[in-house]
Design a protein around this motif. Structure first.
Motif, PDB file in Angstrom:
ATOM      1  N   TYR A  65     -15.791  20.988   1.356  1.00 45.56           N
ATOM      2  CA  TYR A  65     -14.676  20.567   2.215  1.00 45.56           C
ATOM      3  C   TYR A  65     -14.960  19.520   3.301  1.00 45.56           C
ATOM      4  CZ  TYR A  65     -11.403  21.083   6.201  1.00 45.56           C
ATOM      5  OH  TYR A  65     -10.646  20.951   7.373  1.00 45.56           O
ATOM      6  N   LEU A  66     -15.979  19.805   4.052  1.00 43.31           N
ATOM      7  CA  LEU A  66     -16.365  18.778   5.060  1.00 43.31           C
ATOM      8  C   LEU A  66     -16.555  17.542   4.402  1.00 43.31           C
ATOM      9  CD1 LEU A  66     -18.743  20.867   7.201  1.00 43.31           C
ATOM     10  CD2 LEU A  66     -16.452  20.347   7.698  1.00 43.31           C
ATOM     11  N   LEU A  67     -17.193  17.347   3.130  1.00 47.67           N
ATOM     12  CA  LEU A  67     -17.237  16.060   2.812  1.00 47.67           C
ATOM     13  C   LEU A  67     -15.826  15.360   2.385  1.00 47.67           C
ATOM     14  CD1 LEU A  67     -19.058  13.736   1.803  1.00 47.67           C
ATOM     15  CD2 LEU A  67     -19.359  14.856  -0.344  1.00 47.67           C
ATOM     16  N   SER A  68     -14.940  16.416   1.828  1.00 47.24           N
ATOM     17  CA  SER A  68     -13.614  15.795   1.550  1.00 47.24           C
ATOM     18  C   SER A  68     -12.944  15.471   2.676  1.00 47.24           C
ATOM     19  CB  SER A  68     -12.857  16.948   0.862  1.00 47.24           C
ATOM     20  OG  SER A  68     -11.439  16.664   0.580  1.00 47.24           O
ATOM     21  N   ALA A  69     -12.918  16.043   3.773  1.00 47.06           N
ATOM     22  CA  ALA A  69     -12.345  15.785   5.062  1.00 47.06           C
ATOM     23  C   ALA A  69     -12.785  14.526   5.657  1.00 47.06           C
ATOM     24  CB  ALA A  69     -12.525  16.910   6.290  1.00 47.06           C
ATOM     25  N   ARG A  70     -14.264  14.200   5.592  1.00 52.34           N
ATOM     26  CA  ARG A  70     -14.524  12.829   5.915  1.00 52.34           C
ATOM     27  C   ARG A  70     -13.774  11.570   5.184  1.00 52.34           C
ATOM     28  NH1 ARG A  70     -20.529  12.274   4.489  1.00 52.34           N
ATOM     29  NH2 ARG A  70     -20.046  10.123   4.521  1.00 52.34           N
ATOM     30  N   SER A  71     -13.314  11.850   4.030  1.00 47.62           N
ATOM     31  CA  SER A  71     -12.569  10.826   3.241  1.00 47.62           C
ATOM     32  C   SER A  71     -10.970  10.898   3.541  1.00 47.62           C
ATOM     33  CB  SER A  71     -12.836  11.158   1.778  1.00 47.62           C
ATOM     34  OG  SER A  71     -12.238  12.131   1.008  1.00 47.62           O
ATOM     35  N   GLU A  72     -10.973  11.894   4.522  1.00 47.00           N
ATOM     36  CA  GLU A  72      -9.314  12.216   4.922  1.00 47.00           C
ATOM     37  C   GLU A  72      -8.744  12.740   3.928  1.00 47.00           C
ATOM     38  OE1 GLU A  72      -7.724   8.539   6.951  1.00 47.00           O
ATOM     39  OE2 GLU A  72      -9.137   8.733   8.523  1.00 47.00           O
ATOM     40  N   TYR A  73      -9.232  13.603   2.810  1.00 50.14           N
ATOM     41  CA  TYR A  73      -8.727  14.195   1.547  1.00 50.14           C
ATOM     42  C   TYR A  73      -8.406  13.334   0.536  1.00 50.14           C
ATOM     43  CZ  TYR A  73      -8.919  17.581   5.425  1.00 50.14           C
ATOM     44  OH  TYR A  73      -9.127  18.346   6.718  1.00 50.14           O
ATOM     45  N   GLY A  74      -9.346  12.322   0.450  1.00 54.17           N
ATOM     46  CA  GLY A  74      -9.012  11.457  -0.589  1.00 54.17           C
ATOM     47  C   GLY A  74      -8.236  10.199  -0.039  1.00 54.17           C
ATOM     48  N   GLN A  75      -7.723   9.872   0.886  1.00 56.83           N
ATOM     49  CA  GLN A  75      -7.200   8.775   1.346  1.00 56.83           C
ATOM     50  C   GLN A  75      -7.800   7.755   1.977  1.00 56.83           C
ATOM     51  OE1 GLN A  75      -3.504   8.931   1.054  1.00 56.83           O
ATOM     52  NE2 GLN A  75      -4.124  11.039  -0.079  1.00 56.83           N
ATOM     53  N   LYS A  76      -9.080   7.995   2.329  1.00 55.44           N
ATOM     54  CA  LYS A  76      -9.865   6.949   2.628  1.00 55.44           C
ATOM     55  C   LYS A  76     -11.151   6.908   1.693  1.00 55.44           C
ATOM     56  CE  LYS A  76     -13.091   6.012   6.637  1.00 55.44           C
ATOM     57  NZ  LYS A  76     -13.618   6.380   7.705  1.00 55.44           N
ATOM     58  N   GLN A  77     -11.258   5.464   1.275  1.00 56.77           N
ATOM     59  CA  GLN A  77     -12.368   5.283   0.099  1.00 56.77           C
ATOM     60  C   GLN A  77     -13.735   5.326   0.715  1.00 56.77           C
ATOM     61  OE1 GLN A  77     -11.099   3.294  -3.186  1.00 56.77           O
ATOM     62  NE2 GLN A  77     -13.024   2.518  -3.739  1.00 56.77           N
ATOM     63  N   SER A 122     -23.113  11.430  -3.293  1.00 56.07           N
ATOM     64  CA  SER A 122     -22.916  12.528  -2.474  1.00 56.07           C
ATOM     65  C   SER A 122     -21.315  13.158  -3.135  1.00 56.07           C
ATOM     66  CB  SER A 122     -22.728  12.513  -1.044  1.00 56.07           C
ATOM     67  OG  SER A 122     -24.045  12.277  -0.623  1.00 56.07           O
ATOM     68  N   ALA A 123     -20.648  12.104  -2.847  1.00 57.69           N
ATOM     69  CA  ALA A 123     -19.016  12.573  -3.454  1.00 57.69           C
ATOM     70  C   ALA A 123     -18.765  12.961  -4.880  1.00 57.69           C
ATOM     71  CB  ALA A 123     -18.048  11.384  -3.117  1.00 57.69           C
ATOM     72  N   ALA A 124     -19.667  12.186  -5.995  1.00 56.76           N
ATOM     73  CA  ALA A 124     -19.782  12.199  -7.410  1.00 56.76           C
ATOM     74  C   ALA A 124     -20.424  13.649  -7.397  1.00 56.76           C
ATOM     75  CB  ALA A 124     -20.293  11.197  -7.893  1.00 56.76           C
ATOM     76  N   LEU A 125     -21.454  13.882  -6.788  1.00 58.68           N
ATOM     77  CA  LEU A 125     -22.334  15.109  -6.920  1.00 58.68           C
ATOM     78  C   LEU A 125     -21.532  16.264  -6.755  1.00 58.68           C
ATOM     79  CD1 LEU A 125     -26.028  15.646  -6.032  1.00 58.68           C
ATOM     80  CD2 LEU A 125     -24.468  17.659  -5.922  1.00 58.68           C
ATOM     81  N   ALA A 202      -8.828  21.061  -6.136  1.00 63.38           N
ATOM     82  CA  ALA A 202      -8.334  20.120  -5.056  1.00 63.38           C
ATOM     83  C   ALA A 202      -9.241  19.386  -4.542  1.00 63.38           C
ATOM     84  CB  ALA A 202      -7.648  20.861  -4.024  1.00 63.38           C
ATOM     85  N   LEU A 203     -10.561  19.905  -4.268  1.00 65.75           N
ATOM     86  CA  LEU A 203     -11.496  18.978  -3.309  1.00 65.75           C
ATOM     87  C   LEU A 203     -12.309  18.012  -4.407  1.00 65.75           C
ATOM     88  CD1 LEU A 203     -13.219  22.338  -1.892  1.00 65.75           C
ATOM     89  CD2 LEU A 203     -12.092  20.645  -0.536  1.00 65.75           C
ATOM     90  N   ALA A 204     -12.463  18.503  -5.657  1.00 67.68           N
ATOM     91  CA  ALA A 204     -12.881  17.679  -6.702  1.00 67.68           C
ATOM     92  C   ALA A 204     -11.899  16.325  -6.759  1.00 67.68           C
ATOM     93  CB  ALA A 204     -13.118  18.507  -7.969  1.00 67.68           C
ATOM     94  N   GLU A 205     -10.726  16.554  -6.901  1.00 71.41           N
ATOM     95  CA  GLU A 205      -9.805  15.629  -6.937  1.00 71.41           C
ATOM     96  C   GLU A 205      -9.801  14.776  -5.680  1.00 71.41           C
ATOM     97  OE1 GLU A 205      -6.512  13.006  -8.137  1.00 71.41           O
ATOM     98  OE2 GLU A 205      -8.031  14.230  -9.508  1.00 71.41           O
ATOM     99  N   ASN A 206      -9.789  15.315  -4.524  1.00 72.52           N
ATOM    100  CA  ASN A 206      -9.790  14.352  -3.273  1.00 72.52           C
ATOM    101  C   ASN A 206     -11.014  13.321  -3.304  1.00 72.52           C
ATOM    102  OD1 ASN A 206      -7.797  15.692  -2.406  1.00 72.52           O
ATOM    103  ND2 ASN A 206      -8.578  17.093  -1.034  1.00 72.52           N
ATOM    104  N   LEU A 207     -12.210  14.105  -3.649  1.00 73.18           N
ATOM    105  CA  LEU A 207     -13.454  13.289  -3.852  1.00 73.18           C
ATOM    106  C   LEU A 207     -13.401  12.218  -4.848  1.00 73.18           C
ATOM    107  CD1 LEU A 207     -16.050  16.276  -3.173  1.00 73.18           C
ATOM    108  CD2 LEU A 207     -15.418  14.413  -1.566  1.00 73.18           C
ATOM    109  N   ALA A 208     -12.940  12.636  -6.002  1.00 74.49           N
ATOM    110  CA  ALA A 208     -12.701  11.447  -6.960  1.00 74.49           C
ATOM    111  C   ALA A 208     -11.779  10.424  -6.502  1.00 74.49           C
ATOM    112  CB  ALA A 208     -12.043  12.073  -8.194  1.00 74.49           C
ATOM    113  N   ALA A 209     -10.783  10.643  -5.869  1.00 74.04           N
ATOM    114  CA  ALA A 209      -9.875   9.710  -5.185  1.00 74.04           C
ATOM    115  C   ALA A 209     -10.520   8.747  -4.185  1.00 74.04           C
ATOM    116  CB  ALA A 209      -8.759  10.434  -4.603  1.00 74.04           C
TER     117      ALA A 209
END
Length: 239
Positions: A65-77, A122-125, A202-209
């Motif tokens: 969750y915290l890693l996903s939040a760093r990417s603003e839930y997939g909005q920031k690459q 980290s995001a892919a893992l 949802a987390l996996a998709e956010n990180l993929a995005a």
């Protein structure tokens, strides 16, 4: 009025408060996991190992969750770099191994695509580990089932890293789209035998995005599962 305006300028957003709360929750969970691990080594067969594993699974979910939040839930690459999918898959295997054993699975890694790809490691893992949790469905068989971590090139030349099983019923694109919209707010977000709420998806998709990719249902080598489709990189076309 001036004091009220100043207060609003410095007040935290609900999302900031949530992230702070999640970070604070890590401390007691870490304590529980380490204490259970230490006690289980001195008192085997007491159920403490199961407590440790449950705490570790909760910690992994928090970190995801915290890693996903760093990417603003997939909005920031995230910044992407050349990485080896084989290395990532073996790291995923190591990460999910305790959960796999707990649910009577063994993990096998297969890398038919050995060239580097552009990704955030980290995001892919973490994204693949979340997908693995969805495929590690409880079963009653006495024999261990196998979950496969695989990387390969599709007929479209797109590169996919995925989690597959011969026993999986498979997933439909519409089913995933519905689960993405629910964002983990349903106890039965997926209809294909999975008991998870959809938070992992949802987390996996956010990180993929966050890497310019997405999650999709896959079929490979007579197996079915979920895959992380990685963005094509013009930089590595000639690699």
């Amino acid at each position: 009025m001036g004091d009220q305006k100043s207060y609003k300028e410095h007040s935290s957003s609900p999302d900031q408060v949530l992230q702070g709360l999640v970070r604070e929750l890590k401390n007691p969970l870490l304590f529980i996991a380490r204490q259970a691990e230490f006690s289980a080594s001195a008192q085997p067969n007491t159920g403490l190992k199961a407590i440790e594993q449950s705490a570790q699974e909760a910690l992994q979910l928090i970190d995801s969750y915290l890693l996903s939040a760093r990417s603003e839930y997939g909005q920031k690459q995230f910044s992407l770099e050349p990485v080896s999918l084989g290395s990532i898959l073996y790291d995923v295997a190591h990460k999910i191994d305790p959960m796999a054993k707990k649910r009577n699975y063994r993990v096998e890694v297969e890398t038919k695509y050995a060239r580097p790809v552009m990704a955030d490691k980290s995001a892919a893992l973490t994204s693949l580990a979340c997908l693995a949790q969805i495929l590690l469905m409880p079963h009653s068989s006495r024999n261990a089932k196998t979950i496969h971590l695989s990387a390969y090139k599709r007929s479209s030349s797109q590169i996919v890293a995925g989690v597959l099983s011969k026993n999986a019923k498979g997933f439909e694109g519409k089913e995933l789209e519905k689960a993405f919209r629910l964002q983990g707010n349903s106890s039965m977000a997926l209809n294909s035998g999975s008991a998870v709420s959809g938070v992992q998806l949802a987390l996996a998709e956010n990180l993929a995005a966050s890497m310019g990719g997405h999650i999709l249902p896959i079929k490979h080598s007579r197996m079915k599962g979920l895959g992380l489709e990685l963005v094509k990189s013009e930089q590595l076309v000639l690699v």
